[in-house]
Design a protein around this motif. Structure first.
Motif, PDB file in Angstrom:
ATOM      1  N   SER A  31       0.819  -1.210   0.000  1.00 41.08           N
ATOM      2  CA  SER A  31       0.000   0.000   0.000  1.00 41.08           C
ATOM      3  C   SER A  31       0.856   1.263   0.000  1.00 41.08           C
ATOM      4  O   SER A  31       0.532   2.251  -0.662  1.00 41.08           O
ATOM      5  CB  SER A  31      -0.938   0.000   1.209  1.00 41.08           C
ATOM      6  OG  SER A  31      -1.878  -1.057   1.116  1.00 41.08           O
ATOM      7  N   HIS A  32       1.958   1.257   0.745  1.00 42.18           N
ATOM      8  CA  HIS A  32       2.861   2.409   0.749  1.00 42.18           C
ATOM      9  C   HIS A  32       3.479   2.617  -0.635  1.00 42.18           C
ATOM     10  O   HIS A  32       3.580   3.754  -1.121  1.00 42.18           O
ATOM     11  CB  HIS A  32       3.968   2.206   1.772  1.00 42.18           C
ATOM     12  CG  HIS A  32       3.491   2.262   3.184  1.00 42.18           C
ATOM     13  ND1 HIS A  32       4.209   1.712   4.243  1.00 42.18           N
ATOM     14  CD2 HIS A  32       2.368   2.798   3.743  1.00 42.18           C
ATOM     15  CE1 HIS A  32       3.553   1.918   5.369  1.00 42.18           C
ATOM     16  NE2 HIS A  32       2.434   2.560   5.094  1.00 42.18           N
ATOM     17  N   ARG A  33       3.883   1.546  -1.254  1.00 41.69           N
ATOM     18  CA  ARG A  33       4.468   1.634  -2.592  1.00 41.69           C
ATOM     19  C   ARG A  33       3.430   2.132  -3.601  1.00 41.69           C
ATOM     20  O   ARG A  33       3.742   2.971  -4.469  1.00 41.69           O
ATOM     21  CB  ARG A  33       5.008   0.262  -3.011  1.00 41.69           C
ATOM     22  CG  ARG A  33       6.174  -0.231  -2.163  1.00 41.69           C
ATOM     23  CD  ARG A  33       6.468  -1.712  -2.430  1.00 41.69           C
ATOM     24  NE  ARG A  33       7.451  -2.245  -1.506  1.00 41.69           N
ATOM     25  CZ  ARG A  33       8.768  -2.241  -1.710  1.00 41.69           C
ATOM     26  NH1 ARG A  33       9.260  -1.744  -2.826  1.00 41.69           N
ATOM     27  NH2 ARG A  33       9.595  -2.741  -0.806  1.00 41.69           N
ATOM     28  N   LEU A  34       2.215   1.613  -3.486  1.00 44.28           N
ATOM     29  CA  LEU A  34       1.138   2.025  -4.389  1.00 44.28           C
ATOM     30  C   LEU A  34       0.813   3.499  -4.199  1.00 44.28           C
ATOM     31  O   LEU A  34       0.606   4.237  -5.175  1.00 44.28           O
ATOM     32  CB  LEU A  34      -0.091   1.151  -4.140  1.00 44.28           C
ATOM     33  CG  LEU A  34      -1.363   1.495  -4.919  1.00 44.28           C
ATOM     34  CD1 LEU A  34      -1.107   1.488  -6.420  1.00 44.28           C
ATOM     35  CD2 LEU A  34      -2.482   0.521  -4.537  1.00 44.28           C
ATOM     36  N   ARG A  35       0.764   3.945  -2.957  1.00 43.79           N
ATOM     37  CA  ARG A  35       0.484   5.357  -2.698  1.00 43.79           C
ATOM     38  C   ARG A  35       1.502   6.257  -3.380  1.00 43.79           C
ATOM     39  O   ARG A  35       1.139   7.260  -4.018  1.00 43.79           O
ATOM     40  CB  ARG A  35       0.486   5.623  -1.192  1.00 43.79           C
ATOM     41  CG  ARG A  35       0.312   7.092  -0.827  1.00 43.79           C
ATOM     42  CD  ARG A  35       0.172   7.285   0.677  1.00 43.79           C
ATOM     43  NE  ARG A  35       1.348   6.822   1.408  1.00 43.79           N
ATOM     44  CZ  ARG A  35       1.407   6.741   2.741  1.00 43.79           C
ATOM     45  NH1 ARG A  35       0.365   7.089   3.478  1.00 43.79           N
ATOM     46  NH2 ARG A  35       2.506   6.314   3.333  1.00 43.79           N
TER      47      ARG A  35
END
Length: 307
Positions: free
Chosen positions: A142-146
């Motif tokens: 999720s952090h990478r996607l954000r």
């Protein structure tokens, strides 16, 4: 064994045409290898009898605590977003589970209304055989996607960022996306199924109406979002659609998940792989593969929002 959760340098999301994205789903077994299915476990390392986001098994109670009010976790950076193809768009990312859930089993076993019935607030999620937790995986992706979506100009919110003791509950997760008036919501998960079950799949909301649930306005748009994500995810990660659910399409439709039933905006769940299969687990524990997974998700979301 240590796991590298530090994100490698990111690249900008590269949307494909709709036709290319759908072609990449590999709708026939001849065009793809193995795959995965959505699965949740009531405790890390234990597979659920019916995996998929909201499912939970009973666990021993712990002292009660008041569930915090849900708040969408904003970006840690206050810097202005760059102008890009997603400027003016809002995406909510829903990292499945919470690392603190295992310490609050009584609270997460509390029943909540999902419109067509009642289900547990949340579950602990599953884990690989050597203990890499799904909740840790989902936050990392999720952090990478954000970061990728923000590079395209999108306004991004997380339903949580391990910044609360447990949860949020499945009804609260839906409400966060609804209140943000999100253009798309993606719930990130990994499965806890049997060895030999491999690959990813995307769960789409069924047509559900009852109680507080009415998905009639989002079924079509969510199916479009899910198909685009499936196509780009397969292309970017090299993973095949699930070999044990979805008939090799990488898509599954369900009407028993509160996070989907209660959504009023386009939303899908993505089961990125099966943590209980050693070959899939080797991918899920790889930082470079998780970056590919985030890129595939970002490309699919971008394709949907620009389409």
């Amino acid at each position: 064994m240590p796991y590298d959760d530090s994100p490698p340098p990111t690249r900008r999301a590269r949307p494909l045409s709709v036709a290319a994205a759908l072609a990449a789903v590999c709708l026939t077994a001849a065009g793809c290898g193995g795959g995965q299915e959505p699965g949740e476990a009531g405790a890390a390392g234990a597979a659920s009898p019916r995996p998929g986001g909201d499912a939970a098994t009973s666990t021993a109670p712990t002292p009660t605590g008041k569930q915090p009010e849900p708040t969408a976790s904003a970006s840690p950076s206050a810097k202005p977003l760059p102008k890009g193809p997603l400027t003016g768009r809002t995406v909510v990312i829903d990292p499945g589970h919470n690392p603190g859930n295992r310490d609050h089993t009584r609270e997460i076993n509390r029943q909540v209304d999902i419109g067509t019935g009642r289900k547990e607030c949340d579950t602990t999620g599953t884990a690989t055989n050597d203990g890499y937790a799904e909740a840790r995986f989902t936050l990392d992706v999720s952090h990478r996607l954000r970061a990728l979506l923000q590079a395209e100009g999108a306004r991004v919110r997380l339903t949580h960022d391990a910044d609360r003791p447990f949860g949020p509950c499945i009804d609260e997760r839906a409400r966060i996306g609804n209140e943000a008036k999100a253009d798309a919501v993606v719930s990130v998960h990994a499965d806890g199924s049997a060895v030999g079950n491999r690959g990813f799949h995307v769960i789409l909301p069924a047509g559900v109406k009852g109680g507080g649930a009415d998905t009639s306005k989002i079924v079509k748009s969510s199916a479009d979002l899910g198909a685009r994500i499936a196509g780009h995810f397969a292309r970017t990660t090299g993973s095949a659609p699930s070999n044990y659910i979805g008939g090799n399409t990488g898509l599954d439709t369900r009407g028993d998940l509160g996070g989907l039933n209660l959504s009023t905006v386009p939303k899908v769940f993505v089961e990125c792989g099966n943590m209980r299969d050693p070959k899939d687990a080797a991918l899920l524990t790889s930082a470079s593969w998780r970056q590919k997974a985030a890129q595939g998700l970002a490309d699919g979301i971008t394709s949907y929002l620009k389409g």
